[in-house]
Design an enzyme around this catalytic site. Structure first.
Site, PDB file in Angstrom:
ATOM      1  N   GLU A 132      39.677  46.073  35.533  1.00 20.16           N
ATOM      2  CA  GLU A 132      39.439  45.755  34.119  1.00 20.16           C
ATOM      3  C   GLU A 132      37.970  45.445  33.848  1.00 20.16           C
ATOM      4  OE1 GLU A 132      40.563  41.829  36.142  1.00 20.16           O
ATOM      5  OE2 GLU A 132      41.031  43.966  36.327  1.00 20.16           O
ATOM      6  N   ASP A 185      34.027  42.125  31.420  1.00 16.80           N
ATOM      7  CA  ASP A 185      35.314  41.898  32.090  1.00 16.80           C
ATOM      8  C   ASP A 185      36.348  41.445  31.067  1.00 16.80           C
ATOM      9  OD1 ASP A 185      36.714  41.559  34.812  1.00 16.80           O
ATOM     10  OD2 ASP A 185      37.114  39.647  33.825  1.00 16.80           O
ATOM     11  N   ILE A 186      37.532  42.051  31.132  1.00 18.29           N
ATOM     12  CA  ILE A 186      38.620  41.644  30.230  1.00 18.29           C
ATOM     13  C   ILE A 186      39.198  40.333  30.744  1.00 18.29           C
ATOM     14  CG2 ILE A 186      40.839  42.280  29.214  1.00 18.29           C
ATOM     15  CD1 ILE A 186      40.109  45.215  29.730  1.00 18.29           C
TER      16      ILE A 186
END
Length: 208
Positions: free
Chosen positions: A126, A83-84
């Site tokens: 994202e 996950d960003i």
């Protein structure tokens, strides 16, 4: 009787001429048919690519990821959820087009750090999921750390602006004959623990 109707010389010339005509007609027709077959094959391959690949990142779609691994339940390996971190801040600060560039940038880093037999998938927004075929938890931890470090070290560029991001990663083992959904769920739980630790972290249980 045949020789009376068609003398041998004329018959031979006729047969030779007929063979030439058949050859002249057959070659272009065969070439045309072959070209159409190749074109249809390319169109079919492109259609499959469009269905199976995420348009923004060119990594696998979620549907392709699960269908591929559900077809091979005997496969074992490691699932990584990526996950960003604080991606909403990127969108709010630089805009959604810049956010798309950041997502593509991270997707490319994930692909570079995986083998052709592994599957990199955009899970949603994202978030990405990776399946590392025949990998141990130690392998998964090493690859996850390599990804985390590279994302941190290499900023994305959008409209001449340098945008630095980090990622949090959770991992879990998928045993042979186990369903991929269970492994992804455990990797997602590990990802939440990585976020709770302050983000830009890796949690791969039993890897230490």
């Amino acid at each position: 009787l045949n020789n009376l109707i068609f003398p041998k010389e004329i018959l031979d010339q006729t047969l030779i001429g007929t063979a030439k005509i058949v050859f002249i007609i057959t070659i272009p027709v065969a070439y045309f048919i072959g070209a159409k077959v190749r074109q249809n094959t390319l169109l079919s391959d492109e259609l499959k690519r469009l269905v199976n690949r995420n348009r923004l990142t060119d990594v696998a779609t979620r549907d392709f990821f699960f269908s591929k691994l559900n077809d091979k339940t005997e496969t074992y390996g490691v699932s990584l959820m990526v996950d960003i971190d604080h991606f909403k801040v990127v969108n709010d600060t630089y805009g959604h087009l810049a956010g798309d560039i950041v997502i593509r940038h991270v997707a490319q880093i994930l692909q570079v750090n995986c083998r052709p037999l592994d599957i990199v998938c955009r899970f949603g927004g994202e978030e990405f999921v990776i399946f590392l075929h025949y990998a141990s938890l130690e392998d998964g931890h090493r690859i996850a750390e390599r990804i985390r470090a590279q994302v941190q070290a290499e900023p994305a560029f959008a409209a001449g602006v340098e945008i630095s991001v980090t990622v949090s990663i959770g991992g879990s083992l998928k045993d042979a004959a186990a369903h991929i959904e269970g492994s992804v769920k455990r990797a997602d739980e590990a990802l939440y623990r990585a976020k709770a630790l302050g983000r830009n972290q890796i949690v791969v249980p039993a890897a230490a």
